[in-house]
Motif scaffolding. Sequence first.
Motif, PDB file in Angstrom:
ATOM      1  N   GLY A   1       1.148  39.064  25.023  1.00 23.06           N
ATOM      2  CA  GLY A   1       0.476  39.996  25.921  1.00 23.06           C
ATOM      3  C   GLY A   1       1.125  41.354  26.069  1.00 23.06           C
ATOM      4  N   THR A   2       1.954  41.767  25.121  1.00 22.16           N
ATOM      5  CA  THR A   2       2.612  43.062  25.302  1.00 22.16           C
ATOM      6  C   THR A   2       2.199  44.137  24.291  1.00 22.16           C
ATOM      7  OG1 THR A   2       4.500  42.113  24.144  1.00 22.16           O
ATOM      8  CG2 THR A   2       4.686  42.311  26.525  1.00 22.16           C
TER       9      THR A   2
ATOM     10  N   ALA B   1      -2.689  44.248  20.220  1.00 15.70           N
ATOM     11  CA  ALA B   1      -3.346  44.166  18.904  1.00 15.70           C
ATOM     12  C   ALA B   1      -4.482  43.151  18.890  1.00 15.70           C
ATOM     13  CB  ALA B   1      -2.317  43.808  17.828  1.00 15.70           C
TER      14      ALA B   1
ATOM     15  N   LYS C   1      -5.954  41.121  15.828  1.00 15.05           N
ATOM     16  CA  LYS C   1      -4.672  40.906  15.136  1.00 15.05           C
ATOM     17  C   LYS C   1      -3.652  40.221  16.039  1.00 15.05           C
ATOM     18  CE  LYS C   1      -6.325  43.003  11.614  1.00 15.05           C
ATOM     19  NZ  LYS C   1      -6.887  42.144  10.570  1.00 15.05           N
ATOM     20  N   TYR C   2      -2.788  39.445  15.394  1.00  9.57           N
ATOM     21  CA  TYR C   2      -1.683  38.815  16.111  1.00  9.57           C
ATOM     22  C   TYR C   2      -0.483  39.750  16.009  1.00  9.57           C
ATOM     23  CZ  TYR C   2       1.904  35.443  17.427  1.00  9.57           C
ATOM     24  OH  TYR C   2       2.941  34.805  18.044  1.00  9.57           O
ATOM     25  N   GLY C   3      -0.085  40.324  17.135  1.00 16.27           N
ATOM     26  CA  GLY C   3       1.078  41.209  17.101  1.00 16.27           C
ATOM     27  C   GLY C   3       2.287  40.540  17.714  1.00 16.27           C
TER      28      GLY C   3
ATOM     29  N   CYS D   1      -4.701  36.676  22.956  1.00 17.57           N
ATOM     30  CA  CYS D   1      -3.556  35.769  22.777  1.00 17.57           C
ATOM     31  C   CYS D   1      -3.163  35.105  24.090  1.00 17.57           C
ATOM     32  CB  CYS D   1      -2.357  36.504  22.178  1.00 17.57           C
ATOM     33  SG  CYS D   1      -1.520  37.629  23.317  1.00 17.57           S
TER      34      CYS D   1
ATOM     35  N   GLY E   1       1.812  37.879  20.499  1.00 17.12           N
ATOM     36  CA  GLY E   1       1.493  36.565  21.049  1.00 17.12           C
ATOM     37  C   GLY E   1       1.917  36.376  22.480  1.00 17.12           C
TER      38      GLY E   1
ATOM     39  N   LEU F   1      -6.757  40.361  26.444  1.00 13.97           N
ATOM     40  CA  LEU F   1      -5.780  40.036  25.407  1.00 13.97           C
ATOM     41  C   LEU F   1      -6.063  38.605  24.972  1.00 13.97           C
ATOM     42  CD1 LEU F   1      -2.681  41.604  27.173  1.00 13.97           C
ATOM     43  CD2 LEU F   1      -4.041  42.593  25.312  1.00 13.97           C
TER      44      LEU F   1
ATOM     45  N   LEU G   1      -7.339  33.969  20.553  1.00 16.83           N
ATOM     46  CA  LEU G   1      -7.027  34.698  19.321  1.00 16.83           C
ATOM     47  C   LEU G   1      -6.951  33.734  18.140  1.00 16.83           C
ATOM     48  CD1 LEU G   1      -6.089  37.213  17.734  1.00 16.83           C
ATOM     49  CD2 LEU G   1      -3.754  36.703  18.458  1.00 16.83           C
TER      50      LEU G   1
HETATM   51  S1  FES Z   1      -0.929  39.622  20.237  1.00 17.33           S
HETATM   52 FE1  FES Z   1       0.182  41.147  21.329  1.00 17.33          FE
HETATM   53  S2  FES Z   1      -0.940  41.286  23.177  1.00 17.33           S
HETATM   54 FE2  FES Z   1      -1.893  39.638  22.157  1.00 17.33          FE
END
Ligand code: FES
Lengths: 160, 340
Positions: free
Chosen positions: A45-46, A49, A39-41, A62, A43, A60, A26
């Motif tokens: 894996g939950t 985004a 998008k970075y939501g 990230c 970081g 994912l 990411l």
């Molecule tokens: S940024 Fe939330 S799952 Fe990767």
Amino acid sequence: MARKPIQFRLNGKDEAVFVEEGQNLLDALRRQVGDTSPKYGCGQGTCGACTVLVDGEPRLSCLMLAESAEGASIETTAGLAGAELHPLQRAFLDGFAAQCGYCTSGMLMSAKALLDRNPSPTREQVVDAISGNICRCTGYEPIIDAILDAAARGAGRRSA
Amino acid sequence: MAKHRGRGVATINYPIGMNLGGDPSQALVHSNPDGKFGVALSSIDLGQGMKSVTRQIAAETLGVPVEDVYVDTADSDTGPHCMGSFASRGTHRVGNAVIAAAKEARAVMLEAAAEELEVNPEDLETDGKGNIHVKGAPSRSISTGAACAAAQFKQGRTVSGRGIFLIPLSDVDPDTGEMTPVSCFAHAALVVEVEVDDETGELSVVEMNSAYELGRALNPKLVEQQLVGGAWMGLSHAAFETTEPYYPEREHGPVDYNGYPMPGPGDIAPHNISVLERPAPDGPYGGKGPGEMCANPVLPAVANAVFNAVGIRVDTLPITPERILRGLKAQGGARPQARR
Ligand code: FES
Ligand code: FES
């Protein structure tokens, strides 16, 4: 820190960048390549985004080491539209399936992965496909409807 | 061990905006020489549609196509003051400020057009498609772009307008405690059907039916979007979300999505919504706006439905399986109430 050259295909174009050890995909896409569509939501894996397709599979980004993208073919939302919007994008737009839009990119990629392998999914299969993507705004219903709508418009067949 | 169905209802009377020292918002509108209009606001769009609805309001008031209006909420340093996007105040407060600003700008645009057409500004009207013409004589016309260009390059006028909408501070009567904190109320009623498993304490929502009265729905699709998403948030607060789930110590609270549960796409229930439009006398084109009210009725309705299903009153949110099980244990089992 040691930097490592990697090559991959991004939305059909060759990319070659230097990434740091331990850097995630990411971050590499956003900072080295400049593709900010994932998008970075969270970081961790939950939230979903950051979802991109790696060799057709939703991943994912990230949680994936950038180094492990060597030789892969990656798809992001930035590559979805051609001369016209992808049917999924069109259906999201028409169906008011985004509010703040932060989840939209990840939702589109999870949905594309689904429709690419299953052009006419059931509602349950759509729910299942986006169950790793959090949306804080829409209540999911418009997103599910939009994906079903895109399937009805032939989105899966087009991109398969 | 069984699953019990229950139905709960809640109604709300929801004040639009707030009154802590007065509740103002400002808007500035100006034209560019090409006849496109900019609306400067500091009222941030969080995805609720602030930009779309103020754009519609500005276009309607100016008498120009919606495509000719650009709303800029980007810079709260240089933009006009706004109290903010909260308290369900956006459509009502900011919308009224935009109307005031757009009216002032429209008046100058019509003066500029009148000078070009050699008529009185009172004799002019807009067609909403980008033209200004003499009432009853559509052929005597000038485009809004040409009028704005003439104002700029020939007449030396700024086609611009300032607007503010203020709900002033309402003092409290020291004898009676009476005050008038808000001028405008929205209303909602919601019925929810739930299922409670008396073995696991699990609560699932089967169906929601609701009616919302929110003035005129200025953008019906945005309103629907708010109501659907907002009800999900209400459900999430009713049954899932908490920063202090099980422990008295704050440090044990969740710090990420792993520990902070929210309903996912598989947990949503069918929600049938009807929107009742009763234009508000002091709202912009009658609008009040849905805002926080979308989420509010869900919480008490779910609590009532749980009572109806198993006879326990959970008075702490969220209504988790643990709380339901504790209640059932204290009561000695489920006591389903009469179906309403
Ligand atoms: S940024 Fe939330 S799952 Fe990767
Ligand atoms: S639209 Fe805001 S998170 Fe999905």
